[in-house]
Design a protein around this motif. Structure first.
Motif, PDB file in Angstrom:
ATOM      1  N   ARG A  27     -13.903  13.847  16.194  1.00 33.30           N
ATOM      2  CA  ARG A  27     -12.576  12.744  16.378  1.00 33.30           C
ATOM      3  C   ARG A  27     -11.458  13.054  15.262  1.00 33.30           C
ATOM      4  O   ARG A  27     -10.544  12.609  15.489  1.00 33.30           O
ATOM      5  CB  ARG A  27     -13.318  11.403  16.445  1.00 33.30           C
ATOM      6  CG  ARG A  27     -14.151  11.245  15.074  1.00 33.30           C
ATOM      7  CD  ARG A  27     -14.690   9.729  15.123  1.00 33.30           C
ATOM      8  NE  ARG A  27     -15.749   9.686  15.863  1.00 33.30           N
ATOM      9  CZ  ARG A  27     -16.183   8.504  16.086  1.00 33.30           C
ATOM     10  NH1 ARG A  27     -15.700   7.136  15.955  1.00 33.30           N
ATOM     11  NH2 ARG A  27     -17.337   8.480  16.811  1.00 33.30           N
ATOM     12  N   GLU A  79     -16.331   4.584  21.520  1.00 32.38           N
ATOM     13  CA  GLU A  79     -17.317   4.872  21.299  1.00 32.38           C
ATOM     14  C   GLU A  79     -18.379   5.005  22.467  1.00 32.38           C
ATOM     15  O   GLU A  79     -18.074   4.118  23.460  1.00 32.38           O
ATOM     16  CB  GLU A  79     -17.895   3.667  20.316  1.00 32.38           C
ATOM     17  CG  GLU A  79     -17.221   3.644  18.784  1.00 32.38           C
ATOM     18  CD  GLU A  79     -17.111   4.860  18.037  1.00 32.38           C
ATOM     19  OE1 GLU A  79     -18.236   5.517  18.216  1.00 32.38           O
ATOM     20  OE2 GLU A  79     -15.912   5.422  17.650  1.00 32.38           O
ATOM     21  N   GLU A 134     -25.948   6.245  15.787  1.00 32.66           N
ATOM     22  CA  GLU A 134     -25.988   5.813  14.389  1.00 32.66           C
ATOM     23  C   GLU A 134     -27.208   5.908  13.736  1.00 32.66           C
ATOM     24  O   GLU A 134     -27.489   6.234  12.243  1.00 32.66           O
ATOM     25  CB  GLU A 134     -25.535   4.151  14.333  1.00 32.66           C
ATOM     26  CG  GLU A 134     -25.173   3.532  13.068  1.00 32.66           C
ATOM     27  CD  GLU A 134     -23.948   4.337  12.226  1.00 32.66           C
ATOM     28  OE1 GLU A 134     -23.966   4.228  11.330  1.00 32.66           O
ATOM     29  OE2 GLU A 134     -23.152   4.559  13.050  1.00 32.66           O
ATOM     30  N   ASN A 171     -18.493  10.598  19.706  1.00 32.52           N
ATOM     31  CA  ASN A 171     -17.988   9.864  20.689  1.00 32.52           C
ATOM     32  C   ASN A 171     -17.218  10.634  21.769  1.00 32.52           C
ATOM     33  O   ASN A 171     -16.938  10.243  22.835  1.00 32.52           O
ATOM     34  CB  ASN A 171     -17.053   8.803  20.440  1.00 32.52           C
ATOM     35  CG  ASN A 171     -15.531   9.348  19.876  1.00 32.52           C
ATOM     36  OD1 ASN A 171     -15.499  10.659  19.380  1.00 32.52           O
ATOM     37  ND2 ASN A 171     -14.751   8.583  19.885  1.00 32.52           N
TER      38      ASN A 171
END
Length: 531
Positions: A339, A349, A319, A334
């Motif tokens: 995704r 995650e 992040e 992830n």
């Protein structure tokens, strides 16, 4: 860096006098130089983007028919394509099924003994037959349901332009009885063999990757807006954005977060973006025999232990990377496929926990750490070196002795191919589907199924292999996605690589241009129109 007045003066499209009339020119700056005007054997994004101005495929990048009008499965191992009629190459030769057979022969032939990723992925093809002028049949060793995805990258060449006479009999080595007649890379680069059906033709191509294109006046499709396209290769990010602001370019690719701040203050410029299909990840050599650039005091192979790989992943704050280095213009990864793309499985995650990471290292016997070299190409990925620096810091905090090595793509690529890199940052696109990375990078090599063409991690897990091999031959889309989910879950658990983020594709450009970019990240003149 404010150039508002100058930029406003430069807003009009660059005019060129052509035959007494003004021709509309579009000037684009690439971040990486295309390797050649020869679409084979190179499969990188920029060489592909340049080539697809000139050459076309049976299937478009958006999965729609292009030089084909449709296809039908005659059996689980035989697919027939109906070809578009009334299409000619830029030299006037008609496009027929014979050109498809010739192009597949050239695709499979190992130029200088080297096959590219796309060549390897078409390994299951056993025969290509011209049924008639506008019908061609592909046959495979086993059910190969993703062949249409793979054929999105098989550029169609002109057999007549190469001087090939008579019928062409396909073979899997690409010899086809015509190998002596194949044009060389130099023949493409000087324009002699660069004959396609696309919207543009080559005016020139330079060894630097710079190219000038002019509109193909006999193009079968909708004519492009731009009479002329000038492509320049500008690896330095600052030089690209400065060139845009100075009026040297109309479009530049891969602006940084700092560039976007500058663009935001300039009314004459803007930027466009789309979530991309490229996964940026760290490749880890899991071999029990050790990994290049990785050493432990006891002589063991740390990366062979899944706990070590999990610890390296848990130490990374994804992040923070996407927000601080990309200003949100990247998506936290992830798994080993974006995704948000069709067919990607639902996955949880990835955890970030430095304390838990240290505990895992201690459990694996590396409480005092070990040494590793992290390699990153200096001129390949947006913010690549900054990402490398961030990861170096995260791993150093675990007590590891980390050396960051940054080198030109050409050097990096050679060392990677020769197996010298045990830990390196890499990007892998997914225009051929959500399984493209795991099937190519983590599977055991199997040309008959198109698997494992670039397994630099030396990963080998029977559970993963069973799932990915089932996926490779499954003709039912829903069941294929289930097999992919099983394979992806296993890969994320074992971490032969560490997913970092999914790139967003960004372009900075003049504000009077409308740009609709594709998720595959190609910079194409055909995606740009005047407002």
């Amino acid at each position: 860096m404010r150039r508002s007045l100058l930029a406003a003066l430069l807003l009009s499209v660059s005019p060129l006098v052509a035959g007494g009339a003004e021709a509309q020119a579009l000037r684009m700056a690439y971040s990486t130089a295309p390797v050649s005007a020869d679409p084979y054997p190179y499969s990188d994004t920029h060489t592909g983007a340049l080539a697809e101005h000139v050459f076309e495929m049976l299937v478009g990048l958006d999965d729609s028919p292009l030089l084909s009008t449709g296809w039908t499965w005659e059996s689980p191992t035989s697919i027939v394509f109906e070809l578009r009629e009334g299409v000619t190459f830029s030299n006037g030769a008609p496009f027929t099924a014979r050109d498809v057979v010739y192009s597949m022969c050239r695709m499979m032939y190992r130029v200088d003994g080297r096959a590219n990723v796309v060549t390897s992925s078409l390994g299951p093809v056993t025969d290509v037959v011209a049924v008639d002028d506008h019908t061609v049949r592909f046959e495979t060793t086993a059910p190969y349901p993703i062949i249409t995805q793979k054929l999105k990258f098989m550029k169609v060449l002109s057999a007549d332009a190469a001087g090939i006479e008579g019928e062409i009999a396909f073979d899997r080595e690409g010899d086809c009885g015509i190998v002596a007649s194949y044009p060389t890379q130099a023949d493409f680069d000087n324009g002699d063999a660069a004959i396609g059906t696309g919207p543009y033709v080559y005016e020139s191509f330079q060894a630097t990757g710079d190219a000038d294109l002019v509109r193909n006046e006999t193009y079968w499709g909708e004519p492009p807006e731009w009479d002329r396209v000038e492509i320049r290769s500008v690896p330095n990010n600052g030089a690209r954005i400065a060139g845009l602001l100075a009026g040297d370019y109309d479009i530049v690719e891969q602006p940084s977060a700092e560039d976007l701040e500058v663009i935001g203050r300039e009314e004459a410029f803007t930027y466009s973006g789309v979530p991309g299909l490229q996964t940026i990840f760290v490749v880890l050599d899991t071999s029990a025999d050790g990994a290049g650039g990785v050493s432990a005091p006891d002589g063991s192979s740390p990366l062979a232990d899944v706990r070590v790989r999990q610890a390296l992943s848990m130490a990374i704050d994804r992040e923070a990377i996407t927000q601080r280095l990309f200003a949100g213009n990247a998506t936290v990864a992830n798994q080993f496929a974006p995704r948000y793309m069709a067919g990607a499985p639902e996955m949880p995650e990835l955890e970030t926990d430095a304390e838990a990471a240290r505990a895992l290292l201690a459990e694996a016997g590396y409480a005092d750490g070990f040494a590793l070299e992290l390699s990153v190409p200096a001129d390949r990925y947006t913010n690549g070196q900054l990402v490398g620096q961030a990861i170096t810091q995260y791993w150093t905090r675990l007590g590891l002795d980390v050396t960051l090595r940054s080198e030109p793509w050409s050097v990096f690529q050679t060392r990677r191919t020769e197996g010298e890199l045990g830990v390196f940052i890499y990007g892998w696109g997914h225009p051929q589907g959500a399984a493209q990375l795991v099937s190519g990078a983590f599977a055991q090599k199997d040309p008959d199924l198109g698997l494992g063409s670039a397994n630099y991690s030396n990963y080998n897990n029977p559970a993963f292999e069973e799932a990915i091999r089932a996926w490779a031959v499954e003709v039912d889309p829903e069941r294929a996605e289930e097999y992919l989910a099983e394979a992806m879950e296993q890969a994320v658990a074992d971490l032969p690589g560490i997913p970092l983020f999914y790139n967003h594709e960004l372009w900075a450009h003049r504000a009077d241009l409308e740009l609709t970019g594709g998720a595959e990240g190609r910079t194409m003149a055909t995606m740009v129109t005047s407002k």
